[in-house]
Design an enzyme around this catalytic site. Structure first.
Site, PDB file in Angstrom:
ATOM      1  N   ARG A  83     -10.237  -6.947  20.516  1.00 52.36           N
ATOM      2  CA  ARG A  83      -9.988  -7.183  21.939  1.00 52.36           C
ATOM      3  C   ARG A  83      -9.962  -5.852  22.666  1.00 52.36           C
ATOM      4  O   ARG A  83     -10.068  -4.789  22.051  1.00 52.36           O
ATOM      5  CB  ARG A  83      -8.641  -7.888  22.123  1.00 52.36           C
ATOM      6  CG  ARG A  83      -7.497  -7.124  21.457  1.00 52.36           C
ATOM      7  CD  ARG A  83      -6.143  -7.692  21.742  1.00 52.36           C
ATOM      8  NE  ARG A  83      -5.107  -7.179  20.864  1.00 52.36           N
ATOM      9  CZ  ARG A  83      -4.531  -5.994  20.955  1.00 52.36           C
ATOM     10  NH1 ARG A  83      -4.916  -5.155  21.895  1.00 52.36           N
ATOM     11  NH2 ARG A  83      -3.596  -5.613  20.113  1.00 52.36           N
TER      12      ARG A  83
ATOM     13  N   GLU B  36       0.841  -1.190   0.000  1.00 49.77           N
ATOM     14  CA  GLU B  36       0.000   0.000   0.000  1.00 49.77           C
ATOM     15  C   GLU B  36       0.879   1.244   0.000  1.00 49.77           C
ATOM     16  O   GLU B  36       2.077   1.186   0.315  1.00 49.77           O
ATOM     17  CB  GLU B  36      -0.965   0.016   1.187  1.00 49.77           C
ATOM     18  CG  GLU B  36      -0.321   0.081   2.537  1.00 49.77           C
ATOM     19  CD  GLU B  36      -1.327   0.016   3.682  1.00 49.77           C
ATOM     20  OE1 GLU B  36      -2.415  -0.565   3.501  1.00 49.77           O
ATOM     21  OE2 GLU B  36      -1.024   0.552   4.756  1.00 49.77           O
TER      22      GLU B  36
ATOM     23  N   HIS C 206       7.298   0.584  15.736  1.00 51.61           N
ATOM     24  CA  HIS C 206       5.891   0.442  15.359  1.00 51.61           C
ATOM     25  C   HIS C 206       5.010  -0.004  16.532  1.00 51.61           C
ATOM     26  O   HIS C 206       3.883  -0.464  16.324  1.00 51.61           O
ATOM     27  CB  HIS C 206       5.720  -0.542  14.195  1.00 51.61           C
ATOM     28  CG  HIS C 206       6.469  -0.148  12.957  1.00 51.61           C
ATOM     29  ND1 HIS C 206       6.110   0.930  12.178  1.00 51.61           N
ATOM     30  CD2 HIS C 206       7.569  -0.691  12.377  1.00 51.61           C
ATOM     31  CE1 HIS C 206       6.950   1.024  11.159  1.00 51.61           C
ATOM     32  NE2 HIS C 206       7.843   0.073  11.257  1.00 51.61           N
TER      33      HIS C 206
END
Length: 480
Positions: free
Chosen positions: A291, A199, A234
């Site tokens: 979650r 992407e 990240h």
């Protein structure tokens, strides 16, 4: 629901148990041999050892956990986050064994567990997507053509996971093949699935996520956003709510988009829809975490809700009593993940004994903690010790309170991210709100933190010397 087993450890296990006990629900802890004396074991009403220290011999043994739950006549299993929380097979096995999985249905976990499958179901809801190819790709020739069409830089991402694993930024075409090989290898190793997709790489991105909650009666609410742009490798380190860059109109638009994402997979319970936002405040769907999130406390503080309580109520079939118009943002909250990591050495894990471990206290300070003084920090698990959360009427107040709380949080025996948290809170880019996910890359260097710590040590030494000199002036009369 009279008894819940918490299939986790540390601070999140205790966090879930606190709410369960408040609701009159008994709790069961599971633990490994390394966690025999851990606080979550002592906190629970019942506790069972399920295996050796490595997580694949204990906390990841879904069948063993279910066996314990059945033996103790447990009604529901709460997975916390990490470990089995996004394991669709485990959720399905819990359901088949006539217990309630306190989370979404296994189908939704499977769908949203694959970034490609998630994009496919969300497509029809007109949610903005980052330009790219929505299918797994291994052919390097095709990958090059796709990358040219999208335009460099591009991002290679693993379909099956997160946490930065299997993710590579490629600036030029000549690097594409080698980076794809690395991403595929890493994804295969981490998730058992080497599927990757491409992407467009969003420059200067901000990481904005929306908390949602859905019941089994068709109601889906969003509990506003969290700003999670301060990351290392990240992975988030500092989070806050609300974001300082969203207008009320954009907040509502993104909130509605998040509820559509939840509706697209027939979602149930607490979930988080993550978006990337570019410098022009265009937002793009990133993924959905099926979650409770690590950073859920900041949402609880600004919205006045107990998300774990809502999880349990929804899991036992109750309808959400709140309406979207009932929800209002009040104040500002900040969270620092206190990891046993060395910020002076690339945030590598720092194991050892907590020789000193004293938590800050006071109004507006919350610590979701999983450790005690004298405990060893094991090498087998995520090195997060606790979450330090501050709440104020304004962002500035929450930041100043965080700085004070960090100063009052005393840890000796291991390195932690506390000094890094203070560095962030004192940095002009963060205080001004003008930052993105490249904060660490742009502004942080270990020597800067080391210099600051040295100055603090010098100041402390000067104060100690001055106090010593003052004490010497006091006339000391010997006792007979």
């Amino acid at each position: 629901m009279k008894k819940i087993l918490v299939a986790n450890r540390g601070e999140i296990a205790i966090r879930v148990m606190r709410t369960a006990q408040k609701m009159g629900i008994r709790t069961v802890a599971v633990y490994s041999t390394a966690d025999r004396n851990a606080p979550h074991v002592k906190f629970a009403d019942e506790a069972v050892c399920i295996g050796e220290a490595p997580s694949n011999q204990s906390y990841l043994l879904g069948s063993k956990i279910i066996e314990v739950a059945k033996h103790l006549k447990v009604d529901g299993i709460h997975p916390g986050y990490g470990f089995l929380s996004e394991n669709a097979d485990f959720a399905e096995a819990v359901e088949k064994n006539k217990m309630v999985f306190i989370g979404p249905k296994s189908k939704a976990i499977r769908t949203m567990g694959s970034k490609l499958a998630a994009k496919e179901v969300v497509k029809s809801y007109d949610i903005p997507m980052v330009p790219g190819i929505d299918e797994a790709i291994t052919d390097i020739g095709k990958a090059k053509q796709v990358a040219r069409d999208i335009g460099f830089p591009i991002l290679i991402k693993a379909s099956a996971g997160g946490g930065g694993k299997g993710m590579r930024v490629v600036e030029e075409e000549k690097d594409l093949e080698s980076q794809m090989d690395r991403a595929i290898s890493e994804a295969t190793s981490a998730f058992g699935d080497g599927s990757v997709f491409l992407e467009k790489y969003v420059s200067s991105p901000r990481h904005i996520e929306i908390q949602v909650m859905a019941d089994s009666h068709g109601n889906i609410l969003y509990f506003f956003e969290r700003e999670c742009s301060v990351q290392r490798r990240h992975q988030k380190v500092v989070e806050e709510a609300p974001s300082c860059i969203l207008s009320p109109e954009l907040r509502e638009e993104m909130g509605v988009a998040a509820t559509k994402v939840a509706r697209s997979c027939d979602y149930l319970g607490a979930g988080t829809v993550e978006f990337l936002m570019d410098a022009d405040h265009n937002y793009y769907f990133l993924e959905m975490n099926t979650r409770l999130q690590v950073e859920h406390p900041v949402t609880e503080l600004i919205s006045g809700v107990d998300l774990v309580e809502l999880q349990i109520r929804v899991a036992r079939g109750e309808a959400l009593k709140l309406k979207q118009e009932d929800l209002r943002i009040k104040g500002h909250a900040l969270e620092l993940r206190v990891y046993a990591e060395d910020p002076l050495n690339d945030f590598l894990p720092s194991v050892g004994t907590l020789e000193t471990y004293r938590l800050p206290v006071g109004e507006g300070i919350r610590v979701d903690n999983g450790y005690e003084e004298g405990m060893d920090v094991p090498i087998y698990y995520d090195p997060m010790l606790s979450k330090l959360i501050t709440y104020g009427q304004s962002r500035e107040e929450a930041i100043q309170l965080m700085i004070k709380a960090i100063d009052d949080y005393h840890v000796e025996g291991v390195r932690t991210t506390l000094p890094f948290g203070k560095f962030v809170c004192e940095h002009e880019a963060f205080r001004s709100g003008n930052f993105d996910t490249h904060f660490v890359k742009k502004y942080y260097a270990p020597e800067m933190l080391a210099d600051g710590m040295e100055v603090e040590a010098q100041i402390a030494a000067i104060i100690a010397l001055k106090q010593y000199q003052e004490d010497k002036k006091i006339l000391r009369i010997p006792r007979n």
